[in-house]
Design an enzyme around this catalytic site. Structure first.
Site, PDB file in Angstrom:
ATOM      1  N   ASN B  41       6.271   8.672   5.486  1.00 23.00           N
ATOM      2  CA  ASN B  41       5.823   9.796   6.249  1.00 23.00           C
ATOM      3  C   ASN B  41       4.759   9.381   7.191  1.00 23.00           C
ATOM      4  O   ASN B  41       4.833   9.509   8.378  1.00 23.00           O
ATOM      5  CB  ASN B  41       5.219  10.832   5.340  1.00 23.00           C
ATOM      6  CG  ASN B  41       6.288  11.362   4.496  1.00 23.00           C
ATOM      7  OD1 ASN B  41       7.412  11.279   4.914  1.00 23.00           O
ATOM      8  ND2 ASN B  41       5.984  11.878   3.365  1.00 23.00           N
ATOM      9  N   GLN B  44       5.601   7.066   9.908  1.00 22.73           N
ATOM     10  CA  GLN B  44       6.278   7.686  10.997  1.00 22.73           C
ATOM     11  C   GLN B  44       5.301   8.469  11.771  1.00 22.73           C
ATOM     12  O   GLN B  44       5.177   8.400  12.936  1.00 22.73           O
ATOM     13  CB  GLN B  44       7.299   8.619  10.448  1.00 22.73           C
ATOM     14  CG  GLN B  44       8.291   7.811   9.713  1.00 22.73           C
ATOM     15  CD  GLN B  44       9.351   8.685   9.244  1.00 22.73           C
ATOM     16  OE1 GLN B  44       9.209   9.868   9.315  1.00 22.73           O
ATOM     17  NE2 GLN B  44      10.393   8.136   8.797  1.00 22.73           N
ATOM     18  N   TRP B 498       9.839  14.995  13.669  1.00 22.37           N
ATOM     19  CA  TRP B 498       9.822  15.280  12.225  1.00 22.37           C
ATOM     20  C   TRP B 498       9.505  14.026  11.407  1.00 22.37           C
ATOM     21  O   TRP B 498       9.466  14.083  10.196  1.00 22.37           O
ATOM     22  CB  TRP B 498      11.190  15.835  11.794  1.00 22.37           C
ATOM     23  CG  TRP B 498      11.545  17.115  12.465  1.00 22.37           C
ATOM     24  CD1 TRP B 498      11.245  18.384  12.030  1.00 22.37           C
ATOM     25  CD2 TRP B 498      12.272  17.269  13.693  1.00 22.37           C
ATOM     26  NE1 TRP B 498      11.730  19.309  12.932  1.00 22.37           N
ATOM     27  CE2 TRP B 498      12.374  18.657  13.957  1.00 22.37           C
ATOM     28  CE3 TRP B 498      12.836  16.378  14.604  1.00 22.37           C
ATOM     29  CZ2 TRP B 498      13.012  19.169  15.088  1.00 22.37           C
ATOM     30  CZ3 TRP B 498      13.469  16.884  15.732  1.00 22.37           C
ATOM     31  CH2 TRP B 498      13.555  18.267  15.969  1.00 22.37           C
ATOM     32  N   ASP B 499       9.327  12.908  12.077  1.00 23.88           N
ATOM     33  CA  ASP B 499       9.069  11.668  11.373  1.00 23.88           C
ATOM     34  C   ASP B 499      10.226  11.305  10.451  1.00 23.88           C
ATOM     35  O   ASP B 499      10.018  10.920   9.303  1.00 23.88           O
ATOM     36  CB  ASP B 499       7.774  11.776  10.565  1.00 23.88           C
ATOM     37  CG  ASP B 499       7.346  10.428  10.028  1.00 23.88           C
ATOM     38  OD1 ASP B 499       7.723   9.407  10.612  1.00 23.88           O
ATOM     39  OD2 ASP B 499       6.644  10.404   9.008  1.00 23.88           O
ATOM     40  N   VAL B 500      11.414  11.473  10.941  1.00 24.05           N
ATOM     41  CA  VAL B 500      12.575  11.084  10.149  1.00 24.05           C
ATOM     42  C   VAL B 500      13.100   9.732  10.629  1.00 24.05           C
ATOM     43  O   VAL B 500      14.222   9.596  11.098  1.00 24.05           O
ATOM     44  CB  VAL B 500      13.685  12.162  10.178  1.00 24.05           C
ATOM     45  CG1 VAL B 500      13.305  13.332   9.309  1.00 24.05           C
ATOM     46  CG2 VAL B 500      13.966  12.634  11.600  1.00 24.05           C
TER      47      VAL B 500
END
Lengths: 133, 818
Positions: B41, B44, B498-500
């Site tokens: 998380n 990112q 979204w930090d994906v």
């Protein structure tokens, strides 16, 4: 005489006491046995403490005859709650031997509550025994 | 503080589900590590990619579907507009698409890549444009769906359908770029002094299928062992063969930070090699666990970019024809958090004097842009044809402008640079960064393509500062392993806010689709989709569809109007968040449902908001950095996934600064340089219980030849204070499975400190054993002197449980060698 002996012996209480004693041993083993998944966890500590309390409660319940009625009543309730709670906690910890010990203790509690002579009866029997002797 | 208090209270009172929790509490991890959710998380976050919102991305991105996009991406910047319109034309469903379309196109990243490179012209461009258009087209059509083509041709030209650019395109591009070192330098791909094309093809001589010679078992990230001694019928007899403790562990109570250990042991050269979170290398006897030698780099043990000391193991290289009279013909490598790469002789553990500076390569010397923190080497390099492919982790949640993600190709013998690749265009790196590769990579040894999972740009949760098209960000990208040129790329999330990150290496496998053999890859993702692509072309084998997604309501942000969706294979998590848990709601006297109503929830890809957005899946996934495993003999793919709900909330800069003065920034990410900070919170009640319905973790198996889901079960158990929650709840997991030819799945990963063997056909747990902490890694499976071993590194991760360990444990069938 045989009947008298039977009436004065608290088999249920003894069973509860022995089961609690076993529970303490098992709980100690579970608490320190690294690698079992629950060693040194709060849960393992909790069931150890509760097992000790059940053992003490059973001790008082079985071997201390001249208890006030209110104390007996409280002990009955607390022991039942302790056994049920500890059994559930043991199940949640996957400490199945401990859970079995609690099942045995529960059987002892029922026997003690429903079949064993009451304290009053046991006290009377003791007096009679003393008189007869 | 308040949350921390609530948490501890919860702990003391009841249910656990710490996993989730943990993440909350530790928001500051770097992308890199992914090791844990947190890390990811954070990382990112760091990346700041999110920032992109600028709309552009969207435009671009959105359209782009990702793949092509990239290509376009770079290229795009310039031309977006145009492309877009074209796309639009196509229009597909996505309204927005027009823009997207462009992107989406799919572009193959190639172009992107190259262009970025600056080469500009390059084929890339050419092809890209093409791609893009196509891409867009796709998008457009997408609306509908990208056609599943495996087409051979695809490879050769930009595929309009996918948007991905074909290999040929690349080829050209490369060609173009390729030659000119100068040109290349200008571009995103730079050639180094050791640059040189390899004439070799296929795996290196020393790479034996029966060994476990890479982080993922092999080059193709299949996590598959041909071993057959342990079977579903006898696995219940499995017992501990040996156990050892490295001594390198810290619970954070002393001077050292807590350790997080996710190493895969390597079995090669008749030795088991381990890296530790103290950055030591340990060589063990594979049959007894007895130590052969150890190497201590004596590097600093400080949490420079991560909240914890982390390591995911070591890498191994060997000369094709080792000269026994010379040292370092076989080398083991380990990286450190302060960006040092150590090389030691695999037989003695002594430093390799000819590698870089007496066995130590300071990678941070190449950290020249936005160098706010060191390039932490937590993931071991990927090794192929005398080259080390190296990504890194950082701390990208703190600033919008962070070090741009760079992949380094290094000569395995000398440590000299062969080439570097960067996913971001030069034009934007003054205001954004990362899009780094912090997870492991995979390689097709036959084609020489290197597949890299590219993370999001920085800052993670706001993209208003980076509206340009960044087609290679949050993508899976194929590079020519010799040159670093982009062959194709597919963006998986446009304008990622979204930090994906693409956080796991694609698993390469040959499938049989509609009777035809197809060289495929399966890319898992945090967003829960499994992208099945033709690995030579990047074209989807099962459709990828651009769909309209919610708009951002945050001033300055411009989310992508569309995002790529995959319906087949069935996503590993549900399409919508699971809803409020009645139990958690009752325990909180309705607080869960009241809070849910106040949050923004317009479905998947709802952008972060000022009011707070209910995000499912959030940065924790979905699928974590381990990715999946595959049985190449039948195409059965197995993957574990998290089902977590988090709240994404942007905070106006002034409000954040005010809160900071009062010390009330727990769970906040500064995202300096952006107009907003960010608050990340897992959706829990006062007691620490997840407010959403279980399961919290599952494991699934798919027949990738058809895309059919074979089975799906809750996996693991939540454990709190020692208490195991119901099996139907499952557990958040970190780590990955490994498969054996005999039909078994071995996996740790769960928060209940257990390792398990599952039946590949049914998913039923056949065997399990307790270990000292969660085995947040993937096992190594090997056969040594006739006996099969399964080895787990048990390190723990505070994100899922407050347990750490230094245990290494091997299991085998009892008795002598059979």
């Amino acid at each position: 005489m045989a009947k008298l002996t039977t009436r004065t012996t608290s088999y249920g209480g003894l069973l509860m006491f022995v089961a609690a004693l076993a529970a303490v041993v098992i709980a100690i083993y579970d608490f320190v046995n690294t690698g079992n998944g629950i060693a040194y966890s709060y849960g393992a500590g909790l069931v150890l403490v509760v097992s000790v309390l059940i053992l003490l409660g059973a001790l008082v319940m079985v071997f201390l005859w001249n208890k006030p009625a209110w104390l007996s009543g409280i002990l009955y309730v607390l022991l039942l709650l302790g056994i049920l709670g500890n059994g559930f906690a043991a199940y949640m910890l996957a400490a199945y031997w401990l859970a079995i010990a609690m099942v045995v203790a529960l059987i002892g509690w029922f026997v003690h509550a429903t079949i064993d002579a009451s304290e009053e009866e046991r006290a009377k029997e003791a007096v009679r025994k003393e008189v007869l002797s | 503080m308040i949350r921390r208090f609530a948490f501890s209270l919860a702990l003391s009172v009841t249910l656990p589900l710490a996993a989730v929790h943990a993440q909350d509490q530790q928001p500051k991890q770097p992308k890199g590590d992914a090791g844990q959710s947190r890390t990811q998380n954070q990382t990112q976050g760091d990346t700041g990619t999110s920032t992109n919102p600028a709309g552009n991305s969207d435009a671009t991105g959105g359209g782009s579907e990702g793949s092509a996009a990239s290509g376009s991406g770079s290229t795009n910047s310039g031309s977006n507009g145009a492309s877009s319109s074209q796309n639009d034309g196509n229009g597909g469903n996505n309204a927005s698409s027009s823009e997207d379309g462009a992107d989406g196109g799919n572009g193959t990243s190639n172009s992107g890549g190259q262009k970025q490179g600056g080469t500009g012209n390059d084929d890339a461009s050419g092809s890209q444009s093409g791609s893009q258009s196509s891409g867009q087209t796709n998008s457009g059509s997408s609306g509908n769906a990208t056609k599943p083509s495996q087409g051979s041709q695809a490879g050769q030209q930009a595929n309009p359908e996918d948007g991905t650019s074909g290999p040929s395109a690349q080829g050209k591009a490369q060609g173009a770029d390729g030659n000119g070192a100068a040109k290349a330098e200008a571009g995103r791909t730079k050639q180094g002094p050791a640059s040189q094309n390899t004439a070799k093809s296929g795996p290196d001589k020393w790479m034996k299928p029966t060994d476990w010679y890479t982080f993922n078992g092999d080059l193709m990230a299949q996590k598959y062992s041909p071993a057959e001694q342990i079977t579903p019928n006898n696995v219940t007899k499995l017992t501990k063969a040996w156990e050892m403790h490295t001594g390198d562990v810290s619970n954070g109570s002393g001077k050292l930070p807590m350790t997080v250990w996710s190493a895969t042991p390597l079995f090669v050269n008749d030795t088991l090699y381990l890296g530790t979170p103290f950055y030591r290398i340990i060589a063990l006897d594979p049959a007894t666990g007895r130590q052969k030698w150890q190497f201590n780099p004596k590097t600093q043990l400080k949490a420079l970019t991560q909240p914890d000391l982390k390591n995911r193991g070591v890498a191994y290289w060997q000369a094709d024809n080792p000269d026994s009279s010379k040292t370092c013909q076989k080398i083991v490598y380990i990286g450190s958090m302060d960006a040092k790469l150590f090389a030691v002789d695999a037989d003695t553990g002594k430093p390799c004097e000819n590698f870089a500076d007496k066995g130590v390569l300071d990678v941070n010397k190449w950290n020249t842009t936005n160098d706010k923190w060191p390039l932490s080497l937590l993931q071991p390099p990927t090794v192929y044809h005398d080259t080390l492919y190296l990504g890194w982790a950082g701390k990208d949640w703190t600033d919008a402008a962070a070090p741009p993600g760079t992949v380094f190709a290094i000569d395995a013998r000398t440590g000299k640079l062969k080439w570097t690749f960067n996913a971001l265009p030069k034009e934007v790196i003054s205001k954004t960064g990362t899009s780094n590769v912090w997870a492991s990579m995979s390689i097709d040894p036959e084609t020489g393509l290197l597949y890299i999972p590219v993370s999001s740009p920085s800052p993670n949760f706001y993209g208003g500062n980076r509206k340009e098209k960044l087609p290679l960000a949050t993508s899976v990208t194929a590079l020519n392993a010799d040159t670093g040129k982009v062959v194709w790329s597919r963006q998986l999330v446009h304008h990622d806010i979204w930090d994906v990150d693409t956080d796991a290496p694609p698993t390469l496998v040959d499938l049989t689709v509609d009777g035809k053999k197809v060289p495929a890859l399966v890319q898992s993702s945090k967003q829960g989709f499994l992208y099945v692509l033709n690995r030579k072309t990047g074209k989807p084998i099962f459709p990828i569809e651009e769909r309209k997604v919610p708009k951002s309501d945050v001033p300055g942000e411009q989310a992508s109007p569309t995002q790529p969706f995959v319906d087949r294979p069935e996503p590993v998590i549900g399409a919508n968040w699971p809803g409020v848990s009645k139990l958690a709601d009752a325990v909180s006297f309705g607080a869960c449902s009241r809070k849910a109503k106040k949050l923004r929830d317009d479905g998947k890809f709802t952008p972060p908001s000022l009011q707070g957005t209910l995000t499912f899946p959030p940065t924790t996934g979905g699928v974590e950095w381990g990715g999946g495993a595959v049985d190449p003999t039948n195409g059965t793919y197995v993957v574990n996934a998290n089902h977590v709900v988090q709240i994404y909330q942007l905070i106006k800069r002034k409000d954040y600064e005010d809160a900071k003065k009062n010390g009330e920034t727990s769970g906040d990410y500064a995202m300096e340089g952006a107009p907003y900070a960010f608050h990340l919170e897992t959706f829990l009640n006062w007691a620490g219980m997840p407010c959403w319905k279980p399961p919290y973790g599952t494991i699934s198996a798919y027949d990738m030849n058809t895309g059919d889901l074979l089975w799906k079960h809750p996996f693991g158990q939540v454990q709190k204070y020692g208490f195991y929650m119901p099996k139907s709840w499952g557990s958040v997991t970190i780590g990955a499975p490994a498969i054996t030819k005999s039909g078994l799945i071995f996996i740790g990963a769960s928060m209940d400190s257990r390792v398990r063997a599952l039946d590949l056909k049914s998913g039923k747990v056949l065997w399990r054993a307790n270990v000292d902490a969660p085995a947040v890694s993937m096992p190594a499976i090997y056969t040594y002197k006739g006996k099969q071993y399964v080895v787990f590194a048990v390190g723990g991760n505070s994100i899922i449980a407050p347990k750490v360990s230094d245990q290494v444990v091997a299991y085998a069938l009892p008795g002598g060698n059979d």
